[in-house]
Write an enzyme that holds these catalytic residues in place. Structure first.
Site, PDB file in Angstrom:
ATOM      1  N   ASP A   1     -15.901  -5.778  39.476  1.00  0.00           N
ATOM      2  CA  ASP A   1     -16.883  -6.558  39.618  1.00  0.00           C
ATOM      3  C   ASP A   1     -17.115  -7.457  38.310  1.00  0.00           C
ATOM      4  O   ASP A   1     -17.059  -6.832  37.254  1.00  0.00           O
ATOM      5  CB  ASP A   1     -18.301  -5.672  39.637  1.00  0.00           C
ATOM      6  CG  ASP A   1     -19.420  -6.599  39.456  1.00  0.00           C
ATOM      7  OD1 ASP A   1     -19.531  -7.867  39.590  1.00  0.00           O
ATOM      8  OD2 ASP A   1     -20.597  -5.992  39.355  1.00  0.00           O
TER       9      ASP A   1
ATOM     10  N   ASP B   1     -15.454  -8.466  43.050  1.00  0.00           N
ATOM     11  CA  ASP B   1     -15.440  -9.659  43.741  1.00  0.00           C
ATOM     12  C   ASP B   1     -13.843 -10.397  43.293  1.00  0.00           C
ATOM     13  O   ASP B   1     -13.116  -9.859  42.685  1.00  0.00           O
ATOM     14  CB  ASP B   1     -16.220 -10.871  42.610  1.00  0.00           C
ATOM     15  CG  ASP B   1     -16.353 -10.544  41.429  1.00  0.00           C
ATOM     16  OD1 ASP B   1     -15.309 -10.520  40.697  1.00  0.00           O
ATOM     17  OD2 ASP B   1     -17.521 -10.226  40.619  1.00  0.00           O
TER      18      ASP B   1
ATOM     19  N   ASP C   1      -7.165 -10.078  55.568  1.00  0.00           N
ATOM     20  CA  ASP C   1      -7.431  -9.219  56.909  1.00  0.00           C
ATOM     21  C   ASP C   1      -7.681  -9.941  58.033  1.00  0.00           C
ATOM     22  O   ASP C   1      -8.447 -10.802  57.942  1.00  0.00           O
ATOM     23  CB  ASP C   1      -8.452  -8.266  56.541  1.00  0.00           C
ATOM     24  CG  ASP C   1      -8.322  -6.917  57.072  1.00  0.00           C
ATOM     25  OD1 ASP C   1      -8.076  -6.719  58.445  1.00  0.00           O
ATOM     26  OD2 ASP C   1      -8.375  -5.794  56.458  1.00  0.00           O
TER      27      ASP C   1
ATOM     28  N   ASP D   1      -6.448  -6.258  62.212  1.00  0.00           N
ATOM     29  CA  ASP D   1      -7.466  -5.099  62.531  1.00  0.00           C
ATOM     30  C   ASP D   1      -7.683  -4.916  63.992  1.00  0.00           C
ATOM     31  O   ASP D   1      -7.756  -5.986  64.568  1.00  0.00           O
ATOM     32  CB  ASP D   1      -8.717  -5.729  61.795  1.00  0.00           C
ATOM     33  CG  ASP D   1      -9.752  -4.851  61.907  1.00  0.00           C
ATOM     34  OD1 ASP D   1      -9.648  -3.660  61.107  1.00  0.00           O
ATOM     35  OD2 ASP D   1     -10.945  -4.832  62.897  1.00  0.00           O
TER      36      ASP D   1
ATOM     37  N   GLU E   1      -2.808  -2.999  62.719  1.00  0.00           N
ATOM     38  CA  GLU E   1      -3.353  -1.503  63.075  1.00  0.00           C
ATOM     39  C   GLU E   1      -3.136  -0.993  64.385  1.00  0.00           C
ATOM     40  O   GLU E   1      -3.968  -1.387  65.114  1.00  0.00           O
ATOM     41  CB  GLU E   1      -4.762  -1.757  62.465  1.00  0.00           C
ATOM     42  CG  GLU E   1      -5.428  -0.359  62.167  1.00  0.00           C
ATOM     43  CD  GLU E   1      -6.976  -0.375  62.411  1.00  0.00           C
ATOM     44  OE1 GLU E   1      -7.471   0.550  61.589  1.00  0.00           O
ATOM     45  OE2 GLU E   1      -7.710  -1.374  62.847  1.00  0.00           O
TER      46      GLU E   1
ATOM     47  N   HIS F   1      -8.822   2.436  53.569  1.00  0.00           N
ATOM     48  CA  HIS F   1     -10.210   2.319  53.213  1.00  0.00           C
ATOM     49  C   HIS F   1     -10.995   2.793  54.290  1.00  0.00           C
ATOM     50  O   HIS F   1     -12.314   2.993  54.479  1.00  0.00           O
ATOM     51  CB  HIS F   1     -10.778   0.891  53.270  1.00  0.00           C
ATOM     52  CG  HIS F   1     -10.423  -0.005  54.716  1.00  0.00           C
ATOM     53  ND1 HIS F   1      -9.034  -0.011  55.122  1.00  0.00           N
ATOM     54  CD2 HIS F   1     -11.224  -0.259  55.676  1.00  0.00           C
ATOM     55  CE1 HIS F   1      -9.191  -0.546  56.231  1.00  0.00           C
ATOM     56  NE2 HIS F   1     -10.616  -0.808  56.650  1.00  0.00           N
ATOM     57  N   ASP F   2     -10.187   3.331  55.465  1.00  0.00           N
ATOM     58  CA  ASP F   2     -10.917   4.122  56.490  1.00  0.00           C
ATOM     59  C   ASP F   2     -10.648   5.595  56.340  1.00  0.00           C
ATOM     60  O   ASP F   2     -11.061   6.368  57.418  1.00  0.00           O
ATOM     61  CB  ASP F   2     -10.493   3.876  57.988  1.00  0.00           C
ATOM     62  CG  ASP F   2     -10.654   2.299  58.435  1.00  0.00           C
ATOM     63  OD1 ASP F   2     -11.775   1.878  57.840  1.00  0.00           O
ATOM     64  OD2 ASP F   2      -9.968   1.604  59.059  1.00  0.00           O
TER      65      ASP F   2
HETATM   66  C1  GLC Z   1     -10.563  -1.073  61.660  1.00  0.00           C
HETATM   67  C2  GLC Z   1     -10.857  -1.292  60.045  1.00  0.00           C
HETATM   68  C3  GLC Z   1     -12.234  -0.474  59.938  1.00  0.00           C
HETATM   69  C4  GLC Z   1     -13.320  -1.147  60.813  1.00  0.00           C
HETATM   70  C5  GLC Z   1     -12.867  -1.284  62.213  1.00  0.00           C
HETATM   71  C6  GLC Z   1     -13.675  -2.522  63.190  1.00  0.00           C
HETATM   72  O1  GLC Z   1     -10.449   0.001  61.988  1.00  0.00           O
HETATM   73  O2  GLC Z   1     -10.020  -0.876  59.480  1.00  0.00           O
HETATM   74  O3  GLC Z   1     -12.464  -0.477  58.538  1.00  0.00           O
HETATM   75  O4  GLC Z   1     -14.583  -0.815  60.948  1.00  0.00           O
HETATM   76  O5  GLC Z   1     -11.592  -1.995  62.451  1.00  0.00           O
HETATM   77  O6  GLC Z   1     -13.168  -3.556  62.604  1.00  0.00           O
END
Ligand code: GLC
Length: 557
Positions: A21, A29, A98, A199, A258, A330-331
């Site tokens: 940040d 940011d 993304d 995604d 993904e 991040h998940d």
């Molecule tokens: C993917 C992302 C996740 C998000 C989901 C809905 O799994 O990695 O963070 O919550 O899609 O967009």
């Protein structure tokens, strides 16, 4: 396999909100990322994947986009992003954005328009269905819990959302909607992004008519997970081919999907020379032990399970493509907390886990903080948790008879917030992340685990990651590490994970002792060189290699 510019690369995922940040508002940011480019360059990564930083109400931390063309002011401006692309390019680093195109935000202009006129043109960008007997059209449960249908106030209509109710699904059957998405993708590619992480893309194909697809409830809420419907959908490939032909292919963009739960026979269509995507993530380890009941009932993974998952992926993919390898994102919880048994989060074991990822055949993706060995964050109460899915899973655990303390323990094991705590740059109060109040509190272990301390220590996890990356780019061994075949060695020996990487000119043996106890193994040949070793002196006697607990070595054989 045709060689591509991205094969030899190492990618680095940034979760902008938690990276750096520069304004003091407690939220990371874009300028913070630009400020840290030299760090990423020094680490050796050459591709950065940015988790979403577009305009968003942040109901799902940016995976709910209200304007695809604009950077959210909380993260900076479009100009900041263009500057990041330029500055990255100067350092030989490419930027991936993304691409969240299964759904948008309910605050997106398209959806707002659709709500105003639910029978108009814009409503056809989404899925609006009439209620059935005063109820939702069917009993699907969204991925984040509760019905996948949300009532449109003042009407007899519901709209579909596979994720949160603030993430309405886009209707990929509508060619006008698709064209608008393609235009947006090309617009970003024209601005210099090298590609995308894509995604939730396997969800864009639905089955129709919706009302015919009610399933047996799989929990006591009377609902059934929406993934059942997705697994039955036919025709996803046509949509993905159309998407690729209109966007990625003409730009030779790098894409990583993904992709969950693909059918084994579909793999060659998904990645490889003619695949829908350049690569996809290996989630085999991630999904181990999961079921539809909820986190409280998931089974923890052991080192033996981990080994089997990796070997299984490697034999499935073979040498037809390079899969994207991860230990976290991040998940997910932090890889070192999840894959190493409790109490084994030592520097040596962290290096071992990274080595298994980096020397499997594939393109390694590092998630911010992985390279310094960041760990899960202890949560003292559910109030400290921000993530939508963690809050839902906490309730699911309580409803299934767990005490509050037990439910919190479950959340601590799996929460996505584990990975979203601020990046630990130094040991100062907010770990050098912000001068303000961080949006999610910093992990107290920043006193020990931080970039500054590790950069000065040649034996740190950070220094190890740098060594591994240098080796991947090494003039002598690089090709073997990137393109060499993968072959398991002594797969049935408990606590040992070892494999060969065989290239045209070199053969490497990776031997990892995934336990506290020492162990020996017979070497398959004479050792020509020691490339990496996280332990003491190499001990070989009578053709047997002796490994200390959690020791890993990379040898040329
Ligand atoms: C993917 C992302 C996740 C998000 C989901 C809905 O799994 O990695 O963070 O919550 O899609 O967009």
């Amino acid at each position: 396999m045709q060689r591509k510019w991205w094969h030899k690369q190492v990618a680095y995922q940034i979760y902008p909100k938690s990276f750096r940040d520069t304004t003091g508002n407690g939220i990371g940011d874009i300028r913070g990322i630009t400020e840290k480019l030299d760090y990423i360059k020094d680490l050796g990564a050459d591709i950065i994947w940015l988790s979403p930083c577009y305009c968003s109400p942040l109901a799902d931390q940016g995976y709910d986009i209200s304007d695809y063309y604009k950077i959210d002011p909380r993260f900076g401006s479009n100009e900041d992003l263009y500057e990041l692309i330029r500055e990255a390019e100067k350092r030989g680093i490419k930027i991936l954005m993304d691409l969240v195109i299964n759904h948008c935000s309910d605050e997106h202009a398209w959806f707002q328009e659709a709500l105003r006129d639910p029978y108009g043109e814009r409503a056809k960008y989404f899925f609006f269905e009439k209620e059935v007997d005063g109820h939702a059209p069917n009993n699907w449960r969204s991925y984040f819990g509760g019905s996948a249908w949300e009532k449109v106030p003042g009407t007899d209509l519901y709209y579909l959302h596979l994720f949160d109710r603030k993430q309405p699904d886009l209707n990929w059957e509508n060619p006008k909607m698709r064209q608008e998405i393609y235009d947006m993708i090309n617009w970003w590619l024209d601005r210099g992004v090298a590609g995308f992480r894509i995604d939730a893309i396997m969800n864009i194909k639905k089955t129709f008519p919706f009302a015919a697809w009610s399933f047996q409830p799989d929990r006591n809420d009377g609902l059934s997970t929406v993934s059942q419907m997705i697994s039955k959908a036919e025709g996803l490939g046509d949509l993905l081919t159309d998407l690729k032909n209109h966007t990625f292919r003409p730009h030779d963009a790098f894409t990583v999907g993904e992709v969950f739960n693909e059918k084994p026979e579909d793999l060659p269509k998904i990645i490889g020379e003619e695949g829908y995507f350049s690569t996809m993530f290996d989630f085999n380890e991630t999904i181990f032990g999961q079921n539809n009941k909820g986190w409280y009932s998931w089974q923890m993974i052991t080192p033996e399970d981990y080994k089997k998952c990796v070997f299984e992926t490697q034999s499935r993919v073979g040498d037809r493509a390079l899969i994207a390898t991860i230990i976290e994102n991040h998940d997910e919880p932090r890889g070192v907390s999840h894959y190493l048994p409790e109490g084994e989060q030592t520097v040596e074991a962290k290096k071992l886990l990274g080595t298994l990822q980096f020397f499997a055949r594939g393109i390694p993706f590092i998630y911010q903080g992985q390279e310094i060995g960041m760990e899960n964050k202890p949560f003292a109460s559910i109030e400290e948790v921000d993530d939508v899915s963690s809050k839902d899973q906490y309730q699911v655990a309580l409803q299934n008879g767990l005490t509050e303390a037990e439910a919190l323990k479950v959340v601590s094991l799996y929460s996505r917030d584990n990975a979203r705590t601020p990046m630990q740059w130094d040991d100062s109060e907010n770990a050098g992340f912000t001068s303000g109040t961080p949006w999610l509190s910093v992990n107290p272990n920043k006193d020990v685990i931080n970039v500054k301390a590790e950069a000065e220590d040649p034996d740190s996890v950070l220094s190890w990651y740098k060594k591994m990356i240098r080796l991947r780019k090494d003039a002598v061994y690089g090709d073997t590490i990137v393109y060499g075949t993968f072959e398991s060695y002594l797969p049935d020996v408990p606590g040992l994970m070892s494999f060969f990487r065989r290239g045209e000119d070199h053969t490497l043996l990776i031997a990892a002792n995934m336990q506290r106890e020492e162990q020996d193994l017979t070497l398959p040949g004479e050792v020509k060189a020691l490339l990496l070793n996280n332990g003491g002196a190499l001990q070989i006697e009578g053709g047997r290699l002796h490994l200390q607990g959690w020791q890993v070595v990379v040898l040329e054989i």
